[in-house]
Enzyme design. Structure first.
Site, PDB file in Angstrom:
ATOM      1  N   ASP A  30       0.864  -1.186   0.000  1.00 24.69           N
ATOM      2  CA  ASP A  30       0.000   0.000   0.000  1.00 24.69           C
ATOM      3  C   ASP A  30       0.899   1.235   0.000  1.00 24.69           C
ATOM      4  O   ASP A  30       2.108   1.137   0.251  1.00 24.69           O
ATOM      5  CB  ASP A  30      -0.923   0.031   1.250  1.00 24.69           C
ATOM      6  CG  ASP A  30      -2.227   0.815   0.999  1.00 24.69           C
ATOM      7  OD1 ASP A  30      -2.128   1.980   0.579  1.00 24.69           O
ATOM      8  OD2 ASP A  30      -3.303   0.268   1.225  1.00 24.69           O
TER       9      ASP A  30
ATOM     10  N   GLU B 219     -21.714  -1.983  -6.852  1.00 25.12           N
ATOM     11  CA  GLU B 219     -22.118  -0.876  -7.714  1.00 25.12           C
ATOM     12  C   GLU B 219     -22.141  -1.274  -9.190  1.00 25.12           C
ATOM     13  O   GLU B 219     -22.689  -0.551 -10.025  1.00 25.12           O
ATOM     14  CB  GLU B 219     -21.207   0.328  -7.474  1.00 25.12           C
ATOM     15  CG  GLU B 219     -22.020   1.590  -7.488  1.00 25.12           C
ATOM     16  CD  GLU B 219     -21.320   2.797  -6.924  1.00 25.12           C
ATOM     17  OE1 GLU B 219     -20.866   3.604  -7.728  1.00 25.12           O
ATOM     18  OE2 GLU B 219     -21.249   2.935  -5.694  1.00 25.12           O
TER      19      GLU B 219
ATOM     20  N   TYR C 270     -16.818   4.857 -11.958  1.00 29.97           N
ATOM     21  CA  TYR C 270     -16.273   3.802 -11.076  1.00 29.97           C
ATOM     22  C   TYR C 270     -16.899   2.449 -11.404  1.00 29.97           C
ATOM     23  O   TYR C 270     -16.208   1.455 -11.643  1.00 29.97           O
ATOM     24  CB  TYR C 270     -16.556   4.226  -9.637  1.00 29.97           C
ATOM     25  CG  TYR C 270     -16.406   3.184  -8.555  1.00 29.97           C
ATOM     26  CD1 TYR C 270     -15.159   2.815  -8.057  1.00 29.97           C
ATOM     27  CD2 TYR C 270     -17.543   2.596  -7.973  1.00 29.97           C
ATOM     28  CE1 TYR C 270     -15.044   1.886  -7.025  1.00 29.97           C
ATOM     29  CE2 TYR C 270     -17.437   1.684  -6.941  1.00 29.97           C
ATOM     30  CZ  TYR C 270     -16.190   1.330  -6.464  1.00 29.97           C
ATOM     31  OH  TYR C 270     -16.069   0.419  -5.440  1.00 29.97           O
TER      32      TYR C 270
ATOM     33  N   TYR D 236     -23.448  13.724 -10.449  1.00 28.68           N
ATOM     34  CA  TYR D 236     -23.739  12.673  -9.460  1.00 28.68           C
ATOM     35  C   TYR D 236     -25.040  11.979  -9.857  1.00 28.68           C
ATOM     36  O   TYR D 236     -25.928  12.557 -10.462  1.00 28.68           O
ATOM     37  CB  TYR D 236     -23.871  13.277  -8.058  1.00 28.68           C
ATOM     38  CG  TYR D 236     -24.135  12.226  -6.976  1.00 28.68           C
ATOM     39  CD1 TYR D 236     -23.120  11.385  -6.533  1.00 28.68           C
ATOM     40  CD2 TYR D 236     -25.415  12.073  -6.423  1.00 28.68           C
ATOM     41  CE1 TYR D 236     -23.369  10.416  -5.572  1.00 28.68           C
ATOM     42  CE2 TYR D 236     -25.662  11.114  -5.458  1.00 28.68           C
ATOM     43  CZ  TYR D 236     -24.638  10.287  -5.030  1.00 28.68           C
ATOM     44  OH  TYR D 236     -24.874   9.327  -4.080  1.00 28.68           O
TER      45      TYR D 236
HETATM   46  N1  LIG Z   1     -15.919  -0.933   1.828  1.00 30.39           N
HETATM   47  C1  LIG Z   1     -16.911  -1.307   1.050  1.00 30.39           C
HETATM   48  O1  LIG Z   1     -18.053  -1.427   1.480  1.00 30.39           O
HETATM   49  C2  LIG Z   1     -16.684  -1.622  -0.398  1.00 30.39           C
HETATM   50  C3  LIG Z   1     -17.828  -1.736  -1.211  1.00 30.39           C
HETATM   51  C4  LIG Z   1     -17.659  -2.047  -2.556  1.00 30.39           C
HETATM   52  C5  LIG Z   1     -16.402  -2.275  -3.078  1.00 30.39           C
HETATM   53  N2  LIG Z   1     -15.299  -2.162  -2.270  1.00 30.39           N
HETATM   54  C6  LIG Z   1     -13.987  -2.408  -2.879  1.00 30.39           C
HETATM   55  O2  LIG Z   1     -13.125  -3.033  -1.949  1.00 30.39           O
HETATM   56  C7  LIG Z   1     -11.794  -2.537  -2.107  1.00 30.39           C
HETATM   57  C8  LIG Z   1     -11.248  -2.003  -0.782  1.00 30.39           C
HETATM   58  O3  LIG Z   1     -12.146  -1.030  -0.284  1.00 30.39           O
HETATM   59  P1  LIG Z   1     -11.907  -0.242   1.097  1.00 30.39           P
HETATM   60  O4  LIG Z   1     -13.245   0.116   1.590  1.00 30.39           O
HETATM   61  O5  LIG Z   1     -10.972  -1.007   1.956  1.00 30.39           O
HETATM   62  O6  LIG Z   1     -11.206   1.067   0.539  1.00 30.39           O
HETATM   63  P2  LIG Z   1      -9.937   1.885   1.110  1.00 30.39           P
HETATM   64  O7  LIG Z   1      -9.864   3.139   0.347  1.00 30.39           O
HETATM   65  O8  LIG Z   1     -10.018   1.972   2.583  1.00 30.39           O
HETATM   66  O9  LIG Z   1      -8.713   0.941   0.743  1.00 30.39           O
HETATM   67  C9  LIG Z   1      -8.079   0.942  -0.524  1.00 30.39           C
HETATM   68  C10 LIG Z   1      -6.583   0.942  -0.269  1.00 30.39           C
HETATM   69  O10 LIG Z   1      -5.922   0.846  -1.545  1.00 30.39           O
HETATM   70  C11 LIG Z   1      -4.784   1.679  -1.491  1.00 30.39           C
HETATM   71  N3  LIG Z   1      -4.413   2.044  -2.866  1.00 30.39           N
HETATM   72  C12 LIG Z   1      -5.168   2.721  -3.749  1.00 30.39           C
HETATM   73  N4  LIG Z   1      -4.484   2.908  -4.884  1.00 30.39           N
HETATM   74  C13 LIG Z   1      -3.264   2.340  -4.706  1.00 30.39           C
HETATM   75  C14 LIG Z   1      -2.125   2.224  -5.519  1.00 30.39           C
HETATM   76  N5  LIG Z   1      -2.081   2.753  -6.752  1.00 30.39           N
HETATM   77  N6  LIG Z   1      -1.056   1.575  -5.040  1.00 30.39           N
HETATM   78  C15 LIG Z   1      -1.075   1.049  -3.785  1.00 30.39           C
HETATM   79  N7  LIG Z   1      -2.133   1.137  -2.958  1.00 30.39           N
HETATM   80  C16 LIG Z   1      -3.220   1.782  -3.422  1.00 30.39           C
HETATM   81  C17 LIG Z   1      -5.215   2.886  -0.687  1.00 30.39           C
HETATM   82  O11 LIG Z   1      -4.097   3.585  -0.156  1.00 30.39           O
HETATM   83  C18 LIG Z   1      -6.085   2.245   0.387  1.00 30.39           C
HETATM   84  O12 LIG Z   1      -5.346   1.961   1.537  1.00 30.39           O
HETATM   85  C19 LIG Z   1     -11.860  -1.504  -3.221  1.00 30.39           C
HETATM   86  O13 LIG Z   1     -11.485  -2.134  -4.422  1.00 30.39           O
HETATM   87  C20 LIG Z   1     -13.318  -1.109  -3.291  1.00 30.39           C
HETATM   88  O14 LIG Z   1     -13.699  -0.702  -4.577  1.00 30.39           O
HETATM   89  C21 LIG Z   1     -15.425  -1.814  -0.944  1.00 30.39           C
HETATM   90  O1  LIG Z   2     -23.433  12.671   4.158  1.00 27.56           O
HETATM   91  C1  LIG Z   2     -23.961  11.857   3.358  1.00 27.56           C
HETATM   92  C2  LIG Z   2     -23.233  10.889   2.628  1.00 27.56           C
HETATM   93  C3  LIG Z   2     -23.877  10.011   1.778  1.00 27.56           C
HETATM   94  N1  LIG Z   2     -25.227  10.079   1.643  1.00 27.56           N
HETATM   95  C4  LIG Z   2     -25.935   9.106   0.771  1.00 27.56           C
HETATM   96  O2  LIG Z   2     -25.785   7.826   1.360  1.00 27.56           O
HETATM   97  C5  LIG Z   2     -25.780   6.788   0.363  1.00 27.56           C
HETATM   98  C6  LIG Z   2     -24.590   5.888   0.559  1.00 27.56           C
HETATM   99  O3  LIG Z   2     -23.419   6.619   0.336  1.00 27.56           O
HETATM  100  P1  LIG Z   2     -21.921   5.988   0.441  1.00 27.56           P
HETATM  101  O4  LIG Z   2     -21.808   4.985   1.485  1.00 27.56           O
HETATM  102  O5  LIG Z   2     -20.995   7.128   0.554  1.00 27.56           O
HETATM  103  O6  LIG Z   2     -21.678   5.304  -0.966  1.00 27.56           O
HETATM  104  P2  LIG Z   2     -22.532   4.364  -1.939  1.00 27.56           P
HETATM  105  O7  LIG Z   2     -23.247   3.317  -1.196  1.00 27.56           O
HETATM  106  O8  LIG Z   2     -23.385   5.208  -2.803  1.00 27.56           O
HETATM  107  O9  LIG Z   2     -21.368   3.760  -2.844  1.00 27.56           O
HETATM  108  C7  LIG Z   2     -20.427   2.859  -2.310  1.00 27.56           C
HETATM  109  O10 LIG Z   2     -20.976   1.554  -2.401  1.00 27.56           O
HETATM  110  C8  LIG Z   2     -19.955   0.627  -2.438  1.00 27.56           C
HETATM  111  C9  LIG Z   2     -18.726   1.355  -2.941  1.00 27.56           C
HETATM  112  O11 LIG Z   2     -18.349   0.699  -4.148  1.00 27.56           O
HETATM  113  C10 LIG Z   2     -17.496   1.298  -2.083  1.00 27.56           C
HETATM  114  O12 LIG Z   2     -17.800   1.576  -0.775  1.00 27.56           O
HETATM  115  C11 LIG Z   2     -19.137   2.812  -3.051  1.00 27.56           C
HETATM  116  O13 LIG Z   2     -19.242   3.164  -4.386  1.00 27.56           O
HETATM  117  C12 LIG Z   2     -25.865   7.513  -0.967  1.00 27.56           C
HETATM  118  O14 LIG Z   2     -27.206   7.524  -1.383  1.00 27.56           O
HETATM  119  C13 LIG Z   2     -25.411   8.939  -0.652  1.00 27.56           C
HETATM  120  O15 LIG Z   2     -26.008   9.877  -1.526  1.00 27.56           O
HETATM  121  C14 LIG Z   2     -25.961  11.031   2.361  1.00 27.56           C
HETATM  122  O16 LIG Z   2     -27.203  11.117   2.256  1.00 27.56           O
HETATM  123  N2  LIG Z   2     -25.285  11.881   3.190  1.00 27.56           N
END
Ligand SMILES: NC(=O)c1ccc[n+]([C@@H]2O[C@H](COP(=O)([O-])OP(=O)(O)OC[C@H]3O[C@@H](n4cnc5c(N)ncnc54)[C@H](O)[C@@H]3O)[C@@H](O)[C@H]2O)c1
Ligand SMILES: O=c1ccn([C@@H]2O[C@H](COP(=O)(O)OP(=O)(O)O[C@H]3OC[C@](O)(CO)[C@H]3O)[C@@H](O)[C@H]2O)c(=O)[nH]1
EC number: 4.1.1.35
Length: 440
Positions: free
Chosen positions: A100, A192, A236, A386
């Protein structure tokens, strides 16, 4: 390249692995299964670190002893990565090469050297965009897990190029190196990729809206429905969809052993940052951190476009159990795409705000504001371009059948432990930051 590999090998200390030599009896099998199901309390909930001891042979879902492996985890310093590293260190014998650009969220696992898992986790600070060490590290591991991504919605429409590069272009070499070197890959995608539901296009009074066929999201049959190109929110989802298709095609044409994970709003401690405390003041994290920040600062929670969108939230610790099952049961996980979420925890964003307000009042002892929420337009909050997913309920058939996984934690309980953590971690820092210096 070979000389780089030699140096990498030299840089790594010899690792002491747990070797399962215990012959399997029914009682040891039951004990192992029991240990596996009853996870110890989360590290951040413990007063003092618990010593690490692996007393029994750990078995996979088909009753075979689990062999220790080396995992190259890219994005290990993020929210999900930090919880996965914690789980792997405290409950398994596996070794992790943690890659990372940041390591703040896994510092507690890296230092001091006396930790029970010292030598099994090694941090490599690198940016996968431009670092020649990447292929060598993937070659050294049995399995690569790619978590690295820009994944906060506030970036999708404001930094679409960075978003597309991060989620597609930067992930390409990882897929290529895994495929060329016959290494297994677990790639993190997102719920998503489903975009909007079919239901959202039906007339408001259509009885079909009640039919789950029009809104429950299934890995193998649901379509991916995004908005127009001007709605850059979908940059995304579209990049994630294309990398999924590439991983899938590498599996079909070149035999890549892969698993694709589609997380459905995993939440818990260490998610994102609190603006002005451990992240930029003007930054907009995901909803859990936005609402936590509002509660900590005693400001109304901002509901985007009325807070009508629906989400299902799953506790990070439940979700990590699912990932561990994928890691340790390759025969059951390879070639599959898995939804990982909690269909029982569905709320509108407005309901989430109301529940978080109640839970925070309980954990902080502070009364709620008279007007705890405020409406804000998406244009004002996120800017031009958005758009939103209306509803996200994961179908659980495939993960249930392949891995027997089910989420356990209710939304109330997961918010209770998460907001307890947020209050303990940030309340004092916020209080200090909010005290304005008085003019002399
Ligand atoms: N948290 C969720 O609910 C959720 C939902 C949908 C998808 N995801 C996916 O799961 C994965 C992890 O999500 P997260 O919530 O832990 O996000 P996060 O942002 O906390 O973690 C991502 C990590 O990747 C590192 N990173 C990004 N670009 C990099 C690069 N070029 N080189 C090295 N490190 C790099 C960042 O520094 C960060 O620490 C992502 O691919 C995200 O799209 C997460
Ligand atoms: O202050 C706020 C922030 C957000 N919202 C609304 O809440 C909904 C959820 O938002 P968020 O958790 O930020 O993101 P999404 O669920 O839309 O998208 C994520 O889903 C998975 C992932 O791929 C990674 O985590 C990411 O794309 C949304 O409707 C916002 O508009 C609010 O009302 N107030």
């Amino acid at each position: 390249m070979p000389h780089i590999l030699t140096q990498l090998h030299k840089a790594i200390p010899s690792f002491i692995f747990f070797h399962p030599r215990v012959s399997l009896s029914l009682s040891s099998f039951l004990l192992a299964a029991n240990n596996f199901l009853l996870s110890p309390p989360a590290l951040e909930d413990r007063e003092t670190p618990v010593s690490f001891e692996m007393a029994t042979t750990r078995m996979d879902l088909d009753g075979r002893p689990i062999k220790p492996i080396t995992i190259c985890m890219i994005g290990a310093g993020g929210f999900i990565g930090s919880h996965l590293c914690e789980k792997l260190m405290s409950e398994t014998p596996h070794k992790v090469l943690a890659l990372d650009v940041y390591n703040d969220k896994i510092k507690h696992l890296l230092e001091p050297d006396s930790l029970p898992w010292a030598g099994r986790i090694q941090f490599h600070r690198l940016n996968i965009k431009h670092d020649s060490r990447l292929e060598g590290l993937i070659k050294m591991a049995d399995l690569t897990i790619n978590l690295a991504a820009i994944c906060t919605p506030a970036d999708y429409n404001t930094r679409p190029l960075d978003t597309i590069y991060s989620n597609f272009i930067d992930a390409l070499p990882v897929v290529k190196y895994c495929s060329e070197n016959n290494k297994r890959l677990i790639h993190f995608s997102t719920c998503e990729v489903y975009g909007k539901t079919i239901q959202s296009f039906l007339p408001k009074d259509s009885p079909l809206r009640q039919d789950p066929a029009y809104y429950v999201l299934k890995e193998d049959t649901s379509p991916c429905i995004f908005g127009s190109i001007e709605k850059q929110r979908w940059s995304y989802a579209c990049a994630k969809q294309l990398i999924e298709r590439l991983v899938y095609a590498e599996g079909a044409e070149n035999g890549l052993e892969f698993t694709i994970v589609r997380p459905f709003n995993w939440i818990g401690p260490r998610m994102d940052f609190i603006p002005g405390i451990d992240g930029p003041s003007e930054g907009v994290p995901r909803v859990l951190a936005c609402f936590s920040n509002n509660l900590l600062r005693r400001e109304p929670l901002k509901l985007v476009d009325g807070g009508q969108s629906q989400r299902t939230f799953v506790y990070i610790k439940d979700a990590i159990d699912a990932v561990l099952l994928m890691i340790e049961n390759p025969d059951r996980a390879n070639g599959h795409i898995f939804n990982v979420g909690n269909p029982n925890n569905e709320v509108t964003v407005r309901q989430l705000a109301e529940m978080m307000t109640k839970v925070y009042t309980k954990v902080s002892g502070e009364p709620a504001l008279e007007s705890p929420t405020i409406d804000v337009s998406s244009k004002e909050f996120y800017g031009e371009g958005y758009d939103d997913s209306d509803k996200r309920i994961p179908d659980m058939t495939i993960i249930n059948k392949q891995l027997g996984w089910n989420p356990k934690t209710s939304l109330w309980d997961l918010l209770d432990s998460t907001l307890t953590y947020q209050h303990r971690t940030y309340a004092e820092a916020i209080r200090k930051a909010m005290v304005k210096p008085t003019a002399s």
